[in-house]
Design a protein around this motif. Structure first.
Motif, PDB file in Angstrom:
ATOM      1  N   GLY A 187      33.833  34.461  47.290  1.00  0.00           N
ATOM      2  CA  GLY A 187      33.607  34.220  45.886  1.00  0.00           C
ATOM      3  C   GLY A 187      34.749  33.926  45.073  1.00  0.00           C
ATOM      4  O   GLY A 187      34.635  33.760  44.013  1.00  0.00           O
ATOM      5  N   GLY A 188      35.834  34.203  45.732  1.00  0.00           N
ATOM      6  CA  GLY A 188      37.248  33.818  44.905  1.00  0.00           C
ATOM      7  C   GLY A 188      37.480  32.403  44.907  1.00  0.00           C
ATOM      8  O   GLY A 188      36.729  31.391  45.312  1.00  0.00           O
ATOM      9  N   GLY A 189      38.333  31.981  44.108  1.00  0.00           N
ATOM     10  CA  GLY A 189      38.662  30.500  43.802  1.00  0.00           C
ATOM     11  C   GLY A 189      39.605  30.263  42.873  1.00  0.00           C
ATOM     12  O   GLY A 189      40.191  31.295  42.226  1.00  0.00           O
ATOM     13  N   LEU A 190      39.557  29.150  42.472  1.00  0.00           N
ATOM     14  CA  LEU A 190      40.443  28.704  41.031  1.00  0.00           C
ATOM     15  C   LEU A 190      39.636  28.277  39.880  1.00  0.00           C
ATOM     16  O   LEU A 190      38.603  27.678  40.073  1.00  0.00           O
ATOM     17  N   VAL A 191      40.002  29.120  38.762  1.00  0.00           N
ATOM     18  CA  VAL A 191      39.029  28.825  37.569  1.00  0.00           C
ATOM     19  C   VAL A 191      40.170  28.845  36.285  1.00  0.00           C
ATOM     20  O   VAL A 191      41.108  29.406  36.280  1.00  0.00           O
ATOM     21  N   GLN A 192      39.417  28.072  35.477  1.00  0.00           N
ATOM     22  CA  GLN A 192      40.381  28.035  34.302  1.00  0.00           C
ATOM     23  C   GLN A 192      40.197  29.379  33.316  1.00  0.00           C
ATOM     24  O   GLN A 192      39.244  30.070  33.359  1.00  0.00           O
ATOM     25  N   ALA A 193      41.173  29.638  32.710  1.00  0.00           N
ATOM     26  CA  ALA A 193      41.241  30.941  31.769  1.00  0.00           C
ATOM     27  C   ALA A 193      39.952  30.756  30.942  1.00  0.00           C
ATOM     28  O   ALA A 193      39.769  29.769  30.274  1.00  0.00           O
ATOM     29  N   GLY A 194      39.540  31.966  30.682  1.00  0.00           N
ATOM     30  CA  GLY A 194      38.351  32.215  29.893  1.00  0.00           C
ATOM     31  C   GLY A 194      36.879  31.960  30.591  1.00  0.00           C
ATOM     32  O   GLY A 194      35.780  32.105  30.310  1.00  0.00           O
ATOM     33  N   GLY A 195      37.145  31.563  32.110  1.00  0.00           N
ATOM     34  CA  GLY A 195      36.008  31.094  32.935  1.00  0.00           C
ATOM     35  C   GLY A 195      35.522  32.313  33.590  1.00  0.00           C
ATOM     36  O   GLY A 195      35.935  33.610  33.162  1.00  0.00           O
ATOM     37  N   SER A 196      34.522  32.306  34.317  1.00  0.00           N
ATOM     38  CA  SER A 196      33.910  33.531  35.129  1.00  0.00           C
ATOM     39  C   SER A 196      33.763  32.874  36.684  1.00  0.00           C
ATOM     40  O   SER A 196      33.972  32.059  37.280  1.00  0.00           O
ATOM     41  N   LEU A 197      33.967  34.350  37.483  1.00  0.00           N
ATOM     42  CA  LEU A 197      33.546  34.139  38.766  1.00  0.00           C
ATOM     43  C   LEU A 197      32.969  35.711  39.245  1.00  0.00           C
ATOM     44  O   LEU A 197      32.929  36.623  38.519  1.00  0.00           O
ATOM     45  N   ARG A 198      32.121  35.192  40.430  1.00  0.00           N
ATOM     46  CA  ARG A 198      31.446  36.385  40.817  1.00  0.00           C
ATOM     47  C   ARG A 198      31.886  36.669  42.261  1.00  0.00           C
ATOM     48  O   ARG A 198      31.470  35.858  42.921  1.00  0.00           O
ATOM     49  N   LEU A 199      32.565  37.924  42.480  1.00  0.00           N
ATOM     50  CA  LEU A 199      33.087  38.073  43.924  1.00  0.00           C
ATOM     51  C   LEU A 199      31.851  39.098  44.555  1.00  0.00           C
ATOM     52  O   LEU A 199      31.031  39.840  43.908  1.00  0.00           O
ATOM     53  N   SER A 200      31.828  38.993  45.742  1.00  0.00           N
ATOM     54  CA  SER A 200      30.603  39.494  46.629  1.00  0.00           C
ATOM     55  C   SER A 200      31.510  40.398  47.836  1.00  0.00           C
ATOM     56  O   SER A 200      32.441  39.683  48.444  1.00  0.00           O
ATOM     57  N   CYS A 201      30.968  41.375  48.053  1.00  0.00           N
ATOM     58  CA  CYS A 201      31.218  42.012  49.115  1.00  0.00           C
ATOM     59  C   CYS A 201      30.294  42.484  50.142  1.00  0.00           C
ATOM     60  O   CYS A 201      29.427  43.144  49.777  1.00  0.00           O
ATOM     61  N   ALA A 202      30.024  41.758  51.182  1.00  0.00           N
ATOM     62  CA  ALA A 202      29.143  41.977  52.502  1.00  0.00           C
ATOM     63  C   ALA A 202      29.431  43.047  53.318  1.00  0.00           C
ATOM     64  O   ALA A 202      30.380  43.146  53.799  1.00  0.00           O
ATOM     65  N   LYS A 256      41.576  35.822  32.677  1.00  0.00           N
ATOM     66  CA  LYS A 256      42.964  35.716  32.155  1.00  0.00           C
ATOM     67  C   LYS A 256      43.658  35.176  33.156  1.00  0.00           C
ATOM     68  O   LYS A 256      43.800  35.533  34.434  1.00  0.00           O
ATOM     69  N   ALA A 257      45.134  34.418  33.116  1.00  0.00           N
ATOM     70  CA  ALA A 257      45.862  34.171  34.097  1.00  0.00           C
ATOM     71  C   ALA A 257      46.584  35.582  34.817  1.00  0.00           C
ATOM     72  O   ALA A 257      46.646  35.336  35.885  1.00  0.00           O
ATOM     73  N   GLN A 310      39.342  41.915  53.721  1.00  0.00           N
ATOM     74  CA  GLN A 310      40.450  40.995  53.952  1.00  0.00           C
ATOM     75  C   GLN A 310      40.906  40.444  52.764  1.00  0.00           C
ATOM     76  O   GLN A 310      42.061  40.139  52.680  1.00  0.00           O
ATOM     77  N   GLY A 311      40.181  40.415  51.930  1.00  0.00           N
ATOM     78  CA  GLY A 311      40.674  40.023  50.761  1.00  0.00           C
ATOM     79  C   GLY A 311      40.118  38.639  50.473  1.00  0.00           C
ATOM     80  O   GLY A 311      39.808  37.775  51.174  1.00  0.00           O
ATOM     81  N   THR A 312      40.112  38.421  49.080  1.00  0.00           N
ATOM     82  CA  THR A 312      39.649  37.027  48.566  1.00  0.00           C
ATOM     83  C   THR A 312      40.599  36.568  47.317  1.00  0.00           C
ATOM     84  O   THR A 312      40.791  37.416  46.540  1.00  0.00           O
ATOM     85  N   GLN A 313      41.235  35.351  47.389  1.00  0.00           N
ATOM     86  CA  GLN A 313      42.227  34.845  46.295  1.00  0.00           C
ATOM     87  C   GLN A 313      41.374  34.692  45.015  1.00  0.00           C
ATOM     88  O   GLN A 313      40.471  33.889  45.137  1.00  0.00           O
ATOM     89  N   VAL A 314      41.882  34.960  44.149  1.00  0.00           N
ATOM     90  CA  VAL A 314      41.581  34.686  42.553  1.00  0.00           C
ATOM     91  C   VAL A 314      42.506  34.222  41.954  1.00  0.00           C
ATOM     92  O   VAL A 314      43.466  34.846  41.548  1.00  0.00           O
ATOM     93  N   THR A 315      42.368  32.841  41.442  1.00  0.00           N
ATOM     94  CA  THR A 315      43.531  32.157  40.662  1.00  0.00           C
ATOM     95  C   THR A 315      43.160  31.707  39.147  1.00  0.00           C
ATOM     96  O   THR A 315      41.942  30.860  39.353  1.00  0.00           O
ATOM     97  N   VAL A 316      43.659  32.189  38.141  1.00  0.00           N
ATOM     98  CA  VAL A 316      43.167  31.894  37.047  1.00  0.00           C
ATOM     99  C   VAL A 316      44.405  31.056  36.397  1.00  0.00           C
ATOM    100  O   VAL A 316      45.247  31.216  36.151  1.00  0.00           O
ATOM    101  N   SER A 317      43.940  29.767  36.062  1.00  0.00           N
ATOM    102  CA  SER A 317      44.922  28.785  35.618  1.00  0.00           C
ATOM    103  C   SER A 317      44.926  28.726  33.990  1.00  0.00           C
ATOM    104  O   SER A 317      43.966  29.061  33.157  1.00  0.00           O
ATOM    105  N   SER A 318      46.092  28.855  33.360  1.00  0.00           N
ATOM    106  CA  SER A 318      46.131  28.746  31.947  1.00  0.00           C
ATOM    107  C   SER A 318      46.352  27.623  31.086  1.00  0.00           C
ATOM    108  O   SER A 318      46.564  26.507  31.703  1.00  0.00           O
TER     109      SER A 318
END
Length: 121
Positions: free
Chosen positions: A8-23, A87-88, A113-121
């Motif tokens: 569920g990780g990914g690139l999102v703009q500041a103020g946005g939303s993401l939902r991470l899942s862990c199976a 936020k960034a 193993q982790g998932t990358q979340v990147t928030v762009s400002s």
């Protein structure tokens, strides 16, 4: 033994939303508390949120309170982290972990193993 896989990780703009899942897999998973941690480049792994085995107790790191929500569905062996108003400074690799209810990495015995979340400002 418990195996954990984040997604569920990914690139999102500041103020946005993401939902991470862990199976999770493993017969004993439902008896464990689950935590989310994150680690930014050059920084130590830090606590984000944790939830008890029943889902009845949740704890959050101060900087994410009111923005992040941890939940679990034991019927699906899944844990979620809903992240709003990103936020960034939330940029990091996010890990889920299973173990005892606590805010330190040593409370947890099993890690994904982790998932990358990147928030762009």
């Amino acid at each position: 033994q418990v195996q954990l896989v984040e997604s569920g990780g990914g690139l999102v703009q500041a103020g946005g939303s993401l939902r991470l899942s862990c199976a999770a897999s493993g017969r004993t998973f439902r008896s464990y508390a689950v935590g989310w941690f994150r680690q930014a480049p050059g920084k130590e792994r830090e606590f984000v949120a944790t939830i008890s085995w029943s889902g009845g107790v949740t704890t959050y790191e101060d900087s994410v309170k009111g923005r992040f929500t941890i939940s679990r569905d034991n019927t699906k062996n899944a844990i979620y982290l809903q992240m709003n108003s990103l936020k960034a400074e939330d940029t990091a690799v996010y890990y889920c972990a299973a173990g005892s209810l606590g805010s330190r990495p040593y409370h947890y015995d099993f890690w994904g193993q982790g998932t990358q979340v990147t928030v762009s400002s």
